[in-house]
Design a protein around this motif. Structure first.
Motif, PDB file in Angstrom:
ATOM      1  N   GLN A 670     -15.192  -4.575  16.971  1.00 27.53           N
ATOM      2  CA  GLN A 670     -14.347  -3.463  17.394  1.00 27.53           C
ATOM      3  C   GLN A 670     -13.634  -2.820  16.210  1.00 27.53           C
ATOM      4  O   GLN A 670     -13.454  -3.444  15.160  1.00 27.53           O
ATOM      5  N   ARG A 675      -8.205  -1.106  18.322  1.00 26.48           N
ATOM      6  CA  ARG A 675      -7.849  -2.265  19.142  1.00 26.48           C
ATOM      7  C   ARG A 675      -6.347  -2.546  19.066  1.00 26.48           C
ATOM      8  O   ARG A 675      -5.704  -2.848  20.077  1.00 26.48           O
ATOM      9  N   ALA A 678      -4.626   0.062  21.201  1.00 19.42           N
ATOM     10  CA  ALA A 678      -4.782  -0.240  22.624  1.00 19.42           C
ATOM     11  C   ALA A 678      -3.835  -1.355  23.052  1.00 19.42           C
ATOM     12  O   ALA A 678      -3.247  -1.311  24.141  1.00 19.42           O
ATOM     13  N   LEU A 685      -9.167   0.725  25.580  1.00 19.29           N
ATOM     14  CA  LEU A 685      -9.657   1.075  24.239  1.00 19.29           C
ATOM     15  C   LEU A 685     -10.172   2.505  24.180  1.00 19.29           C
ATOM     16  O   LEU A 685      -9.938   3.223  23.199  1.00 19.29           O
ATOM     17  N   GLU A 686     -10.860   2.922  25.220  1.00 15.95           N
ATOM     18  CA  GLU A 686     -11.460   4.259  25.213  1.00 15.95           C
ATOM     19  C   GLU A 686     -10.424   5.375  25.335  1.00 15.95           C
ATOM     20  O   GLU A 686     -10.746   6.553  25.117  1.00 15.95           O
ATOM     21  N   GLU A 687      -9.189   5.032  25.681  1.00 20.65           N
ATOM     22  CA  GLU A 687      -8.152   6.053  25.838  1.00 20.65           C
ATOM     23  C   GLU A 687      -7.242   6.163  24.607  1.00 20.65           C
ATOM     24  O   GLU A 687      -6.270   6.927  24.616  1.00 20.65           O
ATOM     25  N   THR A 689      -5.925   7.557  21.374  1.00 20.88           N
ATOM     26  CA  THR A 689      -6.034   8.860  20.712  1.00 20.88           C
ATOM     27  C   THR A 689      -6.024   8.686  19.197  1.00 20.88           C
ATOM     28  O   THR A 689      -5.696   7.617  18.680  1.00 20.88           O
ATOM     29  N   ARG A 693      -4.183   5.753  16.986  1.00 20.15           N
ATOM     30  CA  ARG A 693      -4.901   4.947  15.994  1.00 20.15           C
ATOM     31  C   ARG A 693      -4.237   5.051  14.632  1.00 20.15           C
ATOM     32  O   ARG A 693      -4.139   4.070  13.887  1.00 20.15           O
TER      33      ARG A 693
END
Length: 866
Positions: A670, A675, A678, A685-687, A689, A693
């Protein structure tokens, strides 16, 4: 005139043992003292040309002085067992060389020498030369017939004492030496003397009253009020009182310091004719059997020479002990340990006999065979020496173990800046040696290497030197020698482009400021920003009280005015121009390549640094900075390949901190920053931004560098309350990291150091400081060093292994990246092997990942599929 040399054998053994590094015979016995004594004897015989030699030694049992005074020499530290074990071997060698060995129970070697001088001083046509390190023997000097040779200081040159020289130095006659010691004492032997009396006072008293008894009598008379004595001005009331009070100590000290002349020994002159008694075959077999290959030829030549007539002049100062005067290349011996150091354009070398040799620049190539044959090389800045000798014709680097005192001293104190040779000698040998005293510096290298070996062992970091730093010396020398090819046309194009861009930025800045000013002047810039434009706020002040214009302070103002971004761009461009683009043409060598220099002894963490030019710090924030890397190109038929560790420091943090969340992220491949985001923001994880990050990335690295809430708030662009909440949440979610931070703080405070996975230490004395800022800095080091230091250790291990398995291809090391020049037709094979080595150099709880890319320049690299 016949010459008899009387040798204080114990003095020679001690001096040789402490002057040379550990040497071992094929059967494992330590033999450095034997080698040193053998070398000294061979040189002494060649220089002095004695007709007779006798060696004297102490015996292990107590002497009559110990029986008279139990404190005699009691404070002396016992020499290592390895020294005493070599004395029988030294005596066996002396006997083989025709030198009789004399000892007597209850008497010291000095007493045996005194007895022999007494027995033989009336021999006609004979000079007696006493070779010793003990100035007590000066009492045996008789005119020029009996002289003493002794080292002046430390491992320095020898001095000859006849009767005139004794008086010139001490102001006394040889007969007065025991009285002199009786008054001033002798700390080296624990002889008390009279408290408070030193050399000058003792000498003046003996000049006036001749003996201890004469001094005591004068002091007693003074005490009784003799006005005549008071007028002399030698005695004072206080001194006279002291002498009367300690009269018995003075008499007893004189007796202890008096060399006896009645030891139960005798030796006929016939038995001291060393050449007639020598067993050349046995002497040769002994040195050969002990592994002293370099001495075999010298021993053979010694016994082949016919007896030569000697001058009727007194003996000159001998180089019985390592000398300061420069020898010549003929003094070096093939197959022996060699010490080397740079000295301006010249090189200094030293033989195991301790003879410093200045090797002029034009003759440096003549060191080649000595370096190639040496079983061990000791020195200061050995990499520089290898460069010079290679330039003069050395084809292959020596395989001998290298002990670089510069690197060893740095390992012992990585946070200390002063590792120049005079400073290192001052710290580890307590020797004050001037910067220009190159001969004396060189003469101390063997002693220094022993002291540093002990220091490394005491700190339990000797393996860092032997396993990492020493093997890296030839690796870096090879890389520096290869260099990297530069496209001059690209550099010239960049020069013109960068100057135009600088002019454009200057115009933009002047327009935004409303006037022209010197952009490189912090004072003028501060006036524009903080007075005219009224920018600022909580800006730090300089030492002169002005608001700071440092990059960190200007970054706080980003977004407040467009001039700030322009100024930061200008500064980075100016740095690129002044540091790289403008000086670059002059740095390109005749082979068209840049040959940077790597430093092992700059960063306390162990990271390498680069200079002339610094290829590790090329700006990459601007497009022009990234464009500059395109000037570095491969040779025809080759391509440049970069092998770059992916997120190495964070992977090491996961492993060292044993944090399960981070370990899982790396094991599953990952994005660690996503990660982290999140986890902190509690979103899938897919949300995550880009902004989430970015903040997580700042936090991941910031925690490891000791960043607090204020630093995080500034870097992430959030308020302090939010920053504090972020950090608290981070430590809650990444509990392993929190435990690691606390563990390192505790270790720094309680043990005084922290270490890398391989044991590289960084000392943290300030972790116990009462001053909060000092303590906080030590705590930052405690958290950071195990990570950055392990990072450095790991890359060094990879470099050593790569150079061993793939020699000749590695050009650059830039932080976590290694750059290679590989043949175009073998790129996949060689790059694959390099990646395999780098990824398997350490077994961690997370995988090591290396990204590989290749291209026609360092700035045009594309991912390489392997």
């Amino acid at each position: 005139m016949r010459k008899l040399v009387l040798i204080d054998g114990n003095a020679l053994v001690h001096r040789a043992f402490h002057a040379l590094p550990p040497l071992t015979a094929p059967d494992g016995r330590v033999t450095n003292a034997v080698f040193g004594v053998a070398s000294i004897l061979i040189r002494m015989i060649a220089d002095v040309r004695p007709t007779h030699i006798i060696a004297t030694f102490d015996r292990p049992e107590p002497t009559f002085r110990h029986e008279q005074f139990t404190e005699y020499k009691a404070h002396r530290e016992k020499a290592p067992d390895e020294l005493y074990a070599q004395i029988p071997l030294v005596q066996e060698l002396m006997e083989a060389m025709g030198i009789p060995v004399l000892q007597a129970p209850g008497f010291e070697a000095d007493d045996i020498i005194g007895t022999l001088v007494h027995q033989l001083e009336n021999e006609e046509d004979m000079q007696i030369v006493i070779a010793t390190g003990d100035l007590d023997t000066l009492q045996l000097v008789k005119g020029e017939r009996v002289v003493v040779l002794t080292p002046k200081k430390g491992l320095g040159e020898t001095a000859q004492y006849d009767e005139k020289a004794v008086h010139a130095r001490f102001g006394i006659t040889p007969d007065q030496v025991p009285d002199f010691k009786g008054l001033k004492g002798d700390p080296s032997d624990n002889i008390p003397g009279v408290p408070g009396i030193g050399d000058k006072t003792a000498s003046a008293l003996l000049g006036a009253y001749e003996t201890v008894e004469g001094v005591i009598e004068a002091a007693t008379t003074f005490e009784k009020g003799a006005k005549k004595e008071k007028k002399k001005g030698i005695l004072t009331e206080k001194l006279a009182e002291k002498l009367v009070l300690h009269a018995d100590e003075a008499r007893f000290s004189r007796e202890l310091a008096t060399i006896r002349t009645d030891a139960p020994v005798s030796c006929s002159l016939e038995s001291a004719l060393w050449r007639e008694r020598a067993d050349a075959a046995k002497a040769r077999a002994l040195v050969e059997g002990l592994g002293f290959r370099s001495l075999v030829r010298r021993v053979e030549e010694l016994f082949q020479d016919p007896t030569e007539a000697v001058d009727e002049q007194p003996a000159e100062a001998l180089e019985l002990f390592p000398a300061q005067a420069s020898g010549s290349l003929s003094d070096l011996t093939l197959g022996s340990v060699i010490a080397v150091m740079p000295g301006g354009p010249d090189v200094w070398a030293m033989t195991e006999d301790g003879i410093p040799v200045r090797v002029p620049e034009e003759k440096v190539g003549e060191l080649t065979p000595f370096l190639e044959k040496a079983p061990r090389i000791v020195g200061y800045d050995i990499k520089e020496i290898l460069h010079r000798v290679r330039a003069a014709g050395l084809k292959a680097l020596p395989r001998a173990p290298l002990f670089d005192t510069h690197i060893a001293a740095w390992l012992c104190a990585p946070d200390v800046r002063a590792h120049d040779l005079p400073s290192v000698l001052r710290t580890h040998l307590r020797k004050e040696v001037g910067e220009e005293a190159l001969s004396e510096q060189c003469a101390l290298l063997f002693d220094l290497s022993l002291a540093l070996e002990r220091a490394l062992a005491t700190a339990k970091i000797e393996h860092i030197y032997t396993d990492l730093e020493a093997p890296l010396i030839p690796v870096l020398e090879h890389m520096e020698e290869r260099g990297i090819l530069v496209d001059k046309a690209v550099v010239e194009l960049l020069r013109k482009k960068s100057q135009k861009e600088r002019d454009d930025l200057s115009r933009d800045i002047f327009k935004l400021a409303g006037e022209e000013f010197n952009i490189n002047s912090s004072q003028q810039m501060a006036k524009i920003l903080y007075e005219k434009l009224a920018l600022g706020g909580k800006i730090k002040k300089t030492s002169t009280g002005r608001a700071s214009t440092a990059a960190g302070e200007l970054e706080k103002l980003l977004g407040s005015h467009p001039i700030i971004e322009k100024i930061l761009d200008y500064r980075e461009l100016e740095k690129l121009i002044s540091t790289y683009i403008e000086p670059f043409p002059a740095l390109i060598a005749a082979d068209g390549r840049i040959h940077t220099t790597y430093n092992q002894t700059v960063a306390a963490t162990g990271r390498l640094s680069s200079q002339d030019p610094n290829l590790q710090n090329i700006p990459t924030r601007t497009a022009l900075g990234r464009e500059f890397r395109k000037a570095f190109v491969p040779a025809p038929g080759s391509v440049l390949v970069s092998c770059d560790y992916s997120q190495l420091e964070l992977r090491l943090a996961a492993h060292i901190a044993e944090d399960p969340v981070m370990i899982e992220a790396f094991r599953t491949g990952q994005d660690i920053h996503a990660r982290t985001a999140a986890t902190i923001f509690k979103v899938p994880l897919e949300e995550v931004t880009k902004d989430m990050r970015r903040q997580a990335k700042v936090l991941n690295f910031g925690i490891l560098y000791g960043m607090g809430s204020l630093g995080f708030a500034r870097a992430a662009g959030v308020d302090r309350a939010t920053a504090t909440a972020f950090i608290e949440q981070y430590f809650k979610e990444f509990a392993g990291v929190a435990r690691y931070v606390e563990r390192m703080h505790t270790q720094a405070r309680e043990e005084g150091y922290v270490a890398t996975l391989w044991g590289r230490k960084r000392f943290t004395p300030d972790a116990r400081a009462t001053f909060p800022q000092m303590r906080a800095q030590a705590e930052r080091i405690a958290v950071n060093h195990p990570l950055q230091g392990t990072n450095a250790d790991l890359i060094k291990k990879a470099m050593i292994q790569i150079e061993s398995e793939l020699p000749g291809y590695m050009l650059l090391q830039v932080h976590d990246e290694l750059v290679f020049e590989l043949p175009r037709d073998r790129v996949l094979e060689l790059a694959g092997r390099a990646r395999t080595i780098m990824e398997s150099v350490a077994k961690l709880s997370v995988p090591l990942v290396v990204d590989v890319s290749s291209g026609s320049s360092w700035g045009d690299l594309e991912p390489l599929s392997l």
